[in-house]
Design a protein around this motif. Structure first.
Motif, PDB file in Angstrom:
ATOM      1  N   ASP A  45       0.874  -1.172   0.000  1.00  0.00           N
ATOM      2  CA  ASP A  45       0.000   0.000   0.000  1.00  0.00           C
ATOM      3  C   ASP A  45       0.912   1.224   0.000  1.00  0.00           C
ATOM      4  N   THR A  46       1.292   1.649  -1.189  1.00  0.00           N
ATOM      5  CA  THR A  46       2.293   2.712  -1.310  1.00  0.00           C
ATOM      6  C   THR A  46       1.822   4.013  -0.671  1.00  0.00           C
ATOM      7  N   LEU A  47       0.634   4.457  -1.007  1.00  0.00           N
ATOM      8  CA  LEU A  47       0.135   5.718  -0.471  1.00  0.00           C
ATOM      9  C   LEU A  47      -0.026   5.636   1.045  1.00  0.00           C
ATOM     10  N   GLN A  52       1.594   7.339   6.341  1.00  0.00           N
ATOM     11  CA  GLN A  52       1.941   6.976   7.710  1.00  0.00           C
ATOM     12  C   GLN A  52       3.365   7.412   8.051  1.00  0.00           C
ATOM     13  N   THR A  53       4.272   7.274   7.106  1.00  0.00           N
ATOM     14  CA  THR A  53       5.650   7.729   7.329  1.00  0.00           C
ATOM     15  C   THR A  53       5.687   9.221   7.615  1.00  0.00           C
ATOM     16  N   LEU A  54       4.920   9.997   6.865  1.00  0.00           N
ATOM     17  CA  LEU A  54       4.883  11.448   7.090  1.00  0.00           C
ATOM     18  C   LEU A  54       4.364  11.771   8.488  1.00  0.00           C
ATOM     19  N   ARG A  55       3.356  11.027   8.953  1.00  0.00           N
ATOM     20  CA  ARG A  55       2.844  11.238  10.312  1.00  0.00           C
ATOM     21  C   ARG A  55       3.911  10.885  11.347  1.00  0.00           C
ATOM     22  N   THR A  67       8.622  -3.056   6.721  1.00  0.00           N
ATOM     23  CA  THR A  67       8.865  -4.482   6.513  1.00  0.00           C
ATOM     24  C   THR A  67       8.954  -4.824   5.027  1.00  0.00           C
ATOM     25  N   ALA A  68       9.834  -5.777   4.714  1.00  0.00           N
ATOM     26  CA  ALA A  68       9.968  -6.288   3.341  1.00  0.00           C
ATOM     27  C   ALA A  68      10.027  -7.807   3.416  1.00  0.00           C
ATOM     28  N   PRO A  69       8.869  -8.448   3.603  1.00  0.00           N
ATOM     29  CA  PRO A  69       8.865  -9.900   3.793  1.00  0.00           C
ATOM     30  C   PRO A  69       9.175 -10.701   2.537  1.00  0.00           C
ATOM     31  N   SER A  70       9.086 -10.065   1.377  1.00  0.00           N
ATOM     32  CA  SER A  70       9.420 -10.773   0.145  1.00  0.00           C
ATOM     33  C   SER A  70      10.001  -9.779  -0.860  1.00  0.00           C
ATOM     34  N   VAL A  71      10.410 -10.290  -2.013  1.00  0.00           N
ATOM     35  CA  VAL A  71      11.055  -9.450  -3.023  1.00  0.00           C
ATOM     36  C   VAL A  71      10.108  -8.366  -3.532  1.00  0.00           C
ATOM     37  N   LYS A  72       8.819  -8.686  -3.647  1.00  0.00           N
ATOM     38  CA  LYS A  72       7.894  -7.677  -4.197  1.00  0.00           C
ATOM     39  C   LYS A  72       7.779  -6.472  -3.271  1.00  0.00           C
ATOM     40  N   GLU A  73       7.748  -6.704  -1.940  1.00  0.00           N
ATOM     41  CA  GLU A  73       7.704  -5.577  -1.003  1.00  0.00           C
ATOM     42  C   GLU A  73       9.023  -4.806  -1.029  1.00  0.00           C
ATOM     43  N   ALA A  74      10.131  -5.533  -1.136  1.00  0.00           N
ATOM     44  CA  ALA A  74      11.428  -4.856  -1.217  1.00  0.00           C
ATOM     45  C   ALA A  74      11.478  -3.945  -2.434  1.00  0.00           C
ATOM     46  N   GLN A  75      10.963  -4.417  -3.552  1.00  0.00           N
ATOM     47  CA  GLN A  75      10.950  -3.608  -4.761  1.00  0.00           C
ATOM     48  C   GLN A  75      10.076  -2.372  -4.589  1.00  0.00           C
ATOM     49  N   ASN A  76       8.963  -2.517  -3.868  1.00  0.00           N
ATOM     50  CA  ASN A  76       8.050  -1.378  -3.697  1.00  0.00           C
ATOM     51  C   ASN A  76       8.618  -0.314  -2.770  1.00  0.00           C
ATOM     52  N   GLU A  79       9.351   2.749  -4.778  1.00  0.00           N
ATOM     53  CA  GLU A  79       8.232   3.646  -5.081  1.00  0.00           C
ATOM     54  C   GLU A  79       7.859   4.481  -3.849  1.00  0.00           C
ATOM     55  N   ILE A  80       7.878   3.846  -2.689  1.00  0.00           N
ATOM     56  CA  ILE A  80       7.587   4.584  -1.449  1.00  0.00           C
ATOM     57  C   ILE A  80       8.616   5.709  -1.262  1.00  0.00           C
ATOM     58  N   LYS A  81       9.873   5.365  -1.487  1.00  0.00           N
ATOM     59  CA  LYS A  81      10.938   6.351  -1.314  1.00  0.00           C
ATOM     60  C   LYS A  81      10.776   7.502  -2.305  1.00  0.00           C
ATOM     61  N   LYS A  82      10.455   7.180  -3.555  1.00  0.00           N
ATOM     62  CA  LYS A  82      10.274   8.223  -4.570  1.00  0.00           C
ATOM     63  C   LYS A  82       9.175   9.193  -4.160  1.00  0.00           C
ATOM     64  N   GLN A  83       8.054   8.643  -3.702  1.00  0.00           N
ATOM     65  CA  GLN A  83       6.935   9.510  -3.339  1.00  0.00           C
ATOM     66  C   GLN A  83       7.246  10.356  -2.105  1.00  0.00           C
ATOM     67  N   LEU A  84       7.978   9.781  -1.148  1.00  0.00           N
ATOM     68  CA  LEU A  84       8.374  10.560   0.025  1.00  0.00           C
ATOM     69  C   LEU A  84       9.286  11.721  -0.376  1.00  0.00           C
ATOM     70  N   ARG A  85      10.256  11.425  -1.235  1.00  0.00           N
ATOM     71  CA  ARG A  85      11.184  12.478  -1.650  1.00  0.00           C
ATOM     72  C   ARG A  85      10.453  13.555  -2.443  1.00  0.00           C
ATOM     73  N   ALA A  86       9.480  13.143  -3.249  1.00  0.00           N
ATOM     74  CA  ALA A  86       8.706  14.113  -4.026  1.00  0.00           C
ATOM     75  C   ALA A  86       7.900  15.038  -3.124  1.00  0.00           C
ATOM     76  N   ARG A  87       7.579  14.557  -1.929  1.00  0.00           N
ATOM     77  CA  ARG A  87       6.816  15.367  -0.980  1.00  0.00           C
ATOM     78  C   ARG A  87       7.727  16.055   0.037  1.00  0.00           C
ATOM     79  N   GLY A  88       9.006  16.069  -0.264  1.00  0.00           N
ATOM     80  CA  GLY A  88       9.958  16.813   0.562  1.00  0.00           C
ATOM     81  C   GLY A  88      10.388  16.118   1.824  1.00  0.00           C
ATOM     82  N   CYS A  89      10.133  14.812   1.933  1.00  0.00           N
ATOM     83  CA  CYS A  89      10.512  14.057   3.132  1.00  0.00           C
ATOM     84  C   CYS A  89      11.754  13.227   2.828  1.00  0.00           C
ATOM     85  N   ASN A  90      12.846  13.525   3.494  1.00  0.00           N
ATOM     86  CA  ASN A  90      14.110  12.831   3.252  1.00  0.00           C
ATOM     87  C   ASN A  90      14.494  11.892   4.386  1.00  0.00           C
TER      88      ASN A  90
END
Length: 662
Positions: A45-47, A52-55, A67-76, A79-90
């Motif tokens: 759930d990327t969004l 939640q990270t921003l909060r 958590t990254a219980p499998s490769v698919k979560e690790a890959q996502n 995307e989470i990082k990209k969206q955080l950086r786009a919103r000014g959260c480093n």
């Protein structure tokens, strides 16, 4: 054995750790102790993860674990990082890995830090006892090292930090077979991985030794520091945490007992408080624990340094040996004293502040597991008969002027004790500070079989000063029981919970203390009802500290994980439901785990377990043995109660008359 595990037992000095840079937020060295927490939403759930990270960051988190219980979560995570950086959260991101090296190797290319658990990264836990030869054990270690080596190389190449995080409940069968379920096993589990990191010249490592049992957790961290020094390894930063601490007051008390005890001795570079609540609620608690040490060195009054080696084993629990005085010391559980001396008046119903509930309909007091053993009334003894089992402490002058009543027990000062021979024949209390423990007083205490000491301090460096007083008693051969006394004055209740849990819990963790009293002399005047509310909270806190330190079990204990993206049911709602049905089962420990990762291992010493194993499916455990698999969630609590009933552990909740003031 070398007992040194911290810079000083008497002077506040933070342990120096090598600096590890984590995404531009350095850890260790002279940098501040950092705060972190972990998301609870599904990593896919990327969004939801981003929001939640921003909060969490807004609440004070400086690192966020996902958590990254499998490769698919690790890959996502990308995307989470990209969206955080786009919103000014480093904020630096940390990938949490269990069982899946492939996911770790992918995540290490994306996030700023990966956390691996040596117990299940390339090892296994099936609760099997394996008889290893030295050769077969060494071969198994080498197999694990080769599986771990690629991750080390990737982290080194990408500048990714790593936490090697041992959990008490997920030690592998291999470690358990050789070292047992011990702090030494926890430490060795991490050192196997750490030695390989150093062989590869990779040093961006953080270490942790987490447990739900606060005694085990504290001992493991201390032993880790000692072993790092003994082996000549780097002084790596420490991540502090108590796993599965629970929720609300109990979770905060338990966290403070474990984390605060280590912070007092200058150990710890980053803190995560694990509560069964929204993660943004964790950071303020961690910050409150940490902030207590910002000016500690400047505020602390000097404490007499040790003149001999530490008289305790800091790596193993041993309760201080004492002789029995009334129901203090010896084999008795630590006693709770409620300070009621400043109540404007005291009537039957007011004893509810000490946990004794009066029913006017039945004209009697109802038994309570949180009823204080003694009340302190100062200069004003109660004008009525106390309920059976409750005893009263009064000031020496009040006891003397009232004709030395046999059912009152006097509290003396050091001067009165040395100058006046008047005594109760069975039980006397002596209020003392470290400075008053001189040679003459110690000599008299060695032969006094009817005195209980009340140790108090106003030093900002409180726990170490009280501990130093115990060391003095041990060195002098004094075996009188001791009550730990602290008072905090007007401050938010949550801060008092954390401060008292640290100061008194830290002593109990080392077996120091036969009682607890939270004094009220520093509190501002207030009305009767406000006093009753405060005193009730302090009484409940006293019992909570004793339980969190594993020294007196007075209520049900819930070992509940804080939830994460692996969780298979609503942990907060389920924990509340189980608590509502079972909170009357004194001394029973119930583990409530969101998934199999935080399952039978993490609730290592629970009596019963409730573990998510699939969507809407629960496994029920007796100890570490699964008894019922795939129970529908709708029926699982009833099935859990039925399991307790089969074992003879279940009792029905007693319906009682509503007491006055409830």
């Amino acid at each position: 054995m070398n007992k040194q595990y911290c810079p000083s037992l008497t002077e506040y000095k933070r342990r120096w750790a090598r600096v590890v840079n984590i995404g531009g937020v350095p850890l260790g060295g002279d940098y501040p102790i950092r705060v972190q927490s972990m998301t609870t939403v599904d990593t896919m759930d990327t969004l939801g993860s981003v929001e939640q990270t921003l909060r969490m960051v807004a609440a004070g988190c400086e690192y966020v674990r996902i958590t990254a219980p499998s490769v698919k979560e690790a890959q996502n995570l990308l995307e989470i990082k990209k969206q955080l950086r786009a919103r000014g959260c480093n904020v630096p991101l940390v990938a949490d890995i269990h069982f899946t090296p492939n996911a770790a190797e992918l995540a290490a290319r994306i996030v700023e830090k990966v956390r691996v658990n040596p117990g299940n990264y390339a090892d296994k836990k099936k609760f099997e006892e394996i008889d290893y030869t030295d050769a077969s054990y060494a071969a198994e270690v080498e197999r694990i090292r080769e599986r771990f080596r690629p991750l080390v190389k990737i982290c080194k190449e990408y500048g990714t930090a790593m936490r090697i995080g041992t959990n008490h409940g997920s030690l592998s069968d291999r470690i358990l077979s050789r070292y047992g379920d011990t702090p030494l096993g926890m430490v060795e589990s991490a050192l196997e991985f750490l030695r390989l990191c150093e062989e590869e010249n990779y040093y961006d490592v953080v270490l942790s030794m987490k447990a739900s049992n606060t005694q085990v957790m504290v001992q493991a961290y201390r032993l880790l520091v000692q072993k790092l020094d003994e082996e000549g390894l780097q002084p790596y930063p420490l991540h502090l945490g108590v796993t599965e601490a629970g929720e609300a007051e109990d979770g905060r008390i338990k966290s403070a007992v474990g984390i605060g005890t280590l912070l007092e001795d200058g150990l710890g570079d980053t803190v995560r408080v694990s509560l069964t609540e929204a993660p943004e609620h964790e950071a303020p608690v961690a910050r409150m624990l940490i902030d207590r040490y910002v000016d500690r060195a400047a505020l602390a009054r000097p404490i007499e340094p040790l003149g001999a080696p530490e008289p305790l084993d800091p790596f193993q629990y041993h309760r201080r040996s004492t002789h029995e005085v009334a129901n203090f010391g010896g084999l008795n559980v630590p006693r709770v004293v409620a300070d009621l001396a400043r109540l404007p008046r005291l009537e039957y119903a007011d004893l509810r502040a000490a946990g004794h509930l009066y029913s006017p309909f039945l004209d009697k007091f109802q038994m309570s597991d949180l009823g204080a053993d003694y009340i302190y009334t100062g200069e004003r003894p109660v004008p009525f008969m106390l309920p059976n089992g409750l005893k009263e402490i009064v000031n020496f002058t009040a006891w003397r002027d009232a004709g030395r009543q046999p059912y009152h027990f006097p509290l003396l000062t050091a001067c009165t004790y040395m100058d006046d021979e008047s005594r109760h024949p069975q039980l006397n209390f002596l209020m003392l500070s470290l400075a008053e423990l001189d040679a003459d007083l110690l000599r008299r205490l060695r032969t006094d079989m009817a005195v209980v000491l009340v140790l108090a301090t106003r030093n900002a460096h409180a726990m170490p000063e009280l501990r130093r007083a115990y060391f003095k008693l041990l060195e002098a051969g004094v075996t009188c029981p001791v009550i730990n006394c602290r008072s905090y004055g007007d401050q938010p209740l949550e801060k008092t919970q954390l401060d008292a849990s640290t100061d008194i819990g830290g002593l109990l963790i080392d077996g120091l203390g036969d009682g607890i009293v939270l004094g009220t002399e520093q509190y501002a005047p207030r009305g009767q009802e406000a006093w009753l509310e405060l005193l009730g909270q302090l009484n409940q806190l006293s019992f909570g500290i004793l339980q969190a330190a594993r020294t007196r079990m007075s209520k049900t204990e819930y070992i509940s994980c804080p939830s994460c993206g692996r969780t298979l049911f609503d942990l907060q709602e389920t924990t509340a439901m189980i608590r509502q049905r079972t909170d009357h089962l004194k001394g029973i420990k119930i583990g409530i785990m969101g998934c199999i990762v935080n399952g039978p291992g993490e609730m290592a010493d629970a009596d019963y377990g409730y573990v998510g194993v699939g969507k809407g499916k629960i496994a029920l455990y007796r100890g570490q043995e699964v008894i019922k698999k795939a129970v529908p969630e709708a029926n699982a609590v009833d099935e859990l109660i039925e399991l307790m009933r089969e074992d003879g552990k279940w009792v029905e909740k007693e319906v009682v008359d509503e007491p006055v003031g409830a």
